[in-house]
Design an enzyme around this catalytic site. Structure first.
Site, PDB file in Angstrom:
ATOM      1  CG  ASN A 164      -7.708  -4.839   0.395  1.00 13.18           C
ATOM      2  OD1 ASN A 164      -6.972  -3.867   0.539  1.00 13.18           O
ATOM      3  ND2 ASN A 164      -7.305  -6.081   0.617  1.00 13.18           N
ATOM      4  CE1 TYR A 191      -1.981  -5.229   7.921  1.00 15.19           C
ATOM      5  CE2 TYR A 191      -2.813  -3.044   7.446  1.00 15.19           C
ATOM      6  CZ  TYR A 191      -2.584  -4.347   7.057  1.00 15.19           C
ATOM      7  OH  TYR A 191      -2.957  -4.753   5.804  1.00 15.19           O
ATOM      8  CG  HIS A 194      -1.895  -1.134   1.235  1.00 15.64           C
ATOM      9  ND1 HIS A 194      -3.045  -1.171   0.483  1.00 15.64           N
ATOM     10  CD2 HIS A 194      -1.852  -2.303   1.911  1.00 15.64           C
ATOM     11  CE1 HIS A 194      -3.675  -2.317   0.708  1.00 15.64           C
ATOM     12  NE2 HIS A 194      -2.972  -3.031   1.550  1.00 15.64           N
TER      13      HIS A 194
END
Length: 484
Positions: A129, A339, A56
């Protein structure tokens, strides 16, 4: 006349007398190391780029708000969803997945769809997404999968051999591969695509009762996609096409919007549903669990500074608020760690305190120090817990709701392995024109693969999803349909 407001200073606030000429020993130099303004400018310039995201990396973002349009309090106690008409500020980042920061916007790739809600109970991140499923369902496979999407270590070129070898050896990817290779693989703009939480999450109401939930953001602009030849031309002419389109739309007052809906599944259904509801490579049928409207997301303000807002924005599915929790989804469980850890590496241990990430509610904790601590670091307040000095204390009513677990500690796969039904159902839903384009795209993507063994293995998966699907791709590649 120079005023205090427009007086150039060093980073430590001292006025700069000359910003055009470095300090030298005479007209021809050499340059003096005592020119601390020069040294600071050059040193800072060398450090202006934080490491780009591993995935990303290329993205665009915008500010907006979320407005509740339907009462969902029977399902969740989340304060920002507590009443119809309530508005919550938010920030959204859209992105491609596999490409580097300078890659083209119009490549065939899933799009990240990450939303940060600035709620009165802290931030809530919904990190998904533009597809309802993913390629894999266990986080232990994620580094290997992303390696296949990156560049070959010798040639530094994209490697279709790795891509299709991995997919053919990971049949759970078939559903997402079918979506990616379909018309929806290249959205016309970021405004003309849906968004999904993809994973299964858990909502808990004020009485402590829980349900499983899936999120769907439905674009109010309508779905529009790009033909591959048009996308390729745009990629060459304007690789920042999606970024520019989003900025210009908002700048002109054409604010993009999405309707948020959820699917709700009773907790007990997870044990009997025909697909494992925590498997992110599968969807729940909307006939079984219809969409329930929640609210509306509107993007109405562009960032003032790309780096400070879009690039330094950090999202994690582990950024949760009371009333919203996680599920046993194995891919989600891995993301809960990965993350936050990626942001600590890329932006720093104090990334949550940056303006774009900072909660709008009061933040009280005992985390101290770390690189780039730019607030008062807790001052002289108590810095440990438990304590006897009135420091922030836990609130037991905000503990996540418990759920039962059982079994032996082991490396265990999901117990249901039907990777073909949903991919086949999707294929059969497409029109003949859409099927032809899908087959053409897959054939074109697989032709560079060097080993027929890989092609035949993948054709076998297409055939199991739908015999016509497999036969048409085999014919396009000039290969036989493998014996089933």
């Amino acid at each position: 006349m120079t005023t205090e407001k427009n007086k150039l200073t060093t980073s430590w606030g001292a006025p700069v007398g000359d910003n055009q000429n470095s300090m030298t020993a005479g007209a021809r130099g050499p340059t003096l190391i005592q020119d601390v303004h020069l040294l600071e400018k050059l040193a800072h310039f060398n450090r202006e780029r934080v490491p780009e995201r591993v995935v990303h990396a290329k993205g665009a973002g915008a500010h907006g708000y979320f407005e509740v349009t339907n009462d969902v309090t029977p399902y969740t106690k989340a304060a920002f969803l507590s009443e119809v008409g309530k508005r919550t500020p938010l920030f959204v980042r859209f992105s491609t997945v596999a490409g580097e920061n300078g890659s083209a916007d119009t490549v065939r790739d899933p799009r990240g769809f990450a939303v940060k809600f600035y709620t009165e109970e802290g931030n809530y991140d919904l990190v998904g997404n533009n597809t309802p499923v993913f390629f894999i369902r266990d986080a232990i496979k994620f580094p290997d999968f992303i390696h296949t999407q990156k560049r070959h270590p010798q040639t530094h070129l994209k490697n279709p051999n790795a891509v299709w070898d991995f997919w053919s050896l990971s049949p759970e990817s078939l559903h997402q591969v079918t979506i990616l290779m379909s018309d929806r693989g290249i959205p016309a703009t970021l405004r003309h695509m849906h968004g999904f939480g993809s994973h299964t999450f858990k909502w808990v109401n004020a009485a402590g009762d829980g349900v499983w939930v899936k999120y769907h953001f439905k674009t109010e602009q309508g779905i529009q996609n790009l033909a591959p030849d048009v996308a390729a031309q745009i990629a060459g002419d304007n690789p920042d096409y999606h970024t520019e389109d989003l900025f210009n739309a908002i700048q002109s007052g054409n604010y993009p919007s999405w309707k948020l809906c959820v699917q709700i599944m009773p907790l007990e259904d997870a044990n009997t549903y025909r697909f494992d509801p925590f498997d992110v490579t599968k969807v729940w049928s909307q006939k079984d669990y219809p969409l329930i409207e929640v609210g509306r997301m509107v993007l109405d303000r562009n960032p003032e500074n790309y780096f400070a807002e879009v690039e330094q924005a950090t999202f994690s599915p582990g950024t949760l608020v009371p009333g919203i929790d996680v599920s046993p989804d194995k891919m989600l469980q891995g993301r809960l760690f990965a993350y936050h850890d990626a942001h600590r590496y890329r932006v720093g241990a104090n990334h949550q305190a940056l303006p774009i990430n900072r909660a709008r509610s009061e933040v009280n904790h005992y985390q101290r120090d770390g690189q780039m601590r730019f607030d008062n670091n807790g001052g002289g307040s108590v810095y440990y817990e438990p304590n006897s000095f009135g420091g922030p204390a836990e609130t037991p009513e905000n503990k996540p709701a418990a759920y039962e677990v059982s079994g032996q500690a082991d490396s265990v796969a999901y117990d249901r392995d039907d990777h073909y039904t949903q991919a086949g159902d999707l294929y059969r839903l497409l029109s003949e024109e859409e099927r032809s384009r899908l087959v053409q795209t897959i054939v074109g993507a697989m032709q560079p693969v060097e080993k027929d063994e890989i092609k035949l293995r993948q054709i076998g998966h297409f055939y199991k999803a739908d015999p016509e699907y497999g036969r048409r791709i085999a014919e396009g590649l000039g290969l036989p349909v493998p014996e089933q």
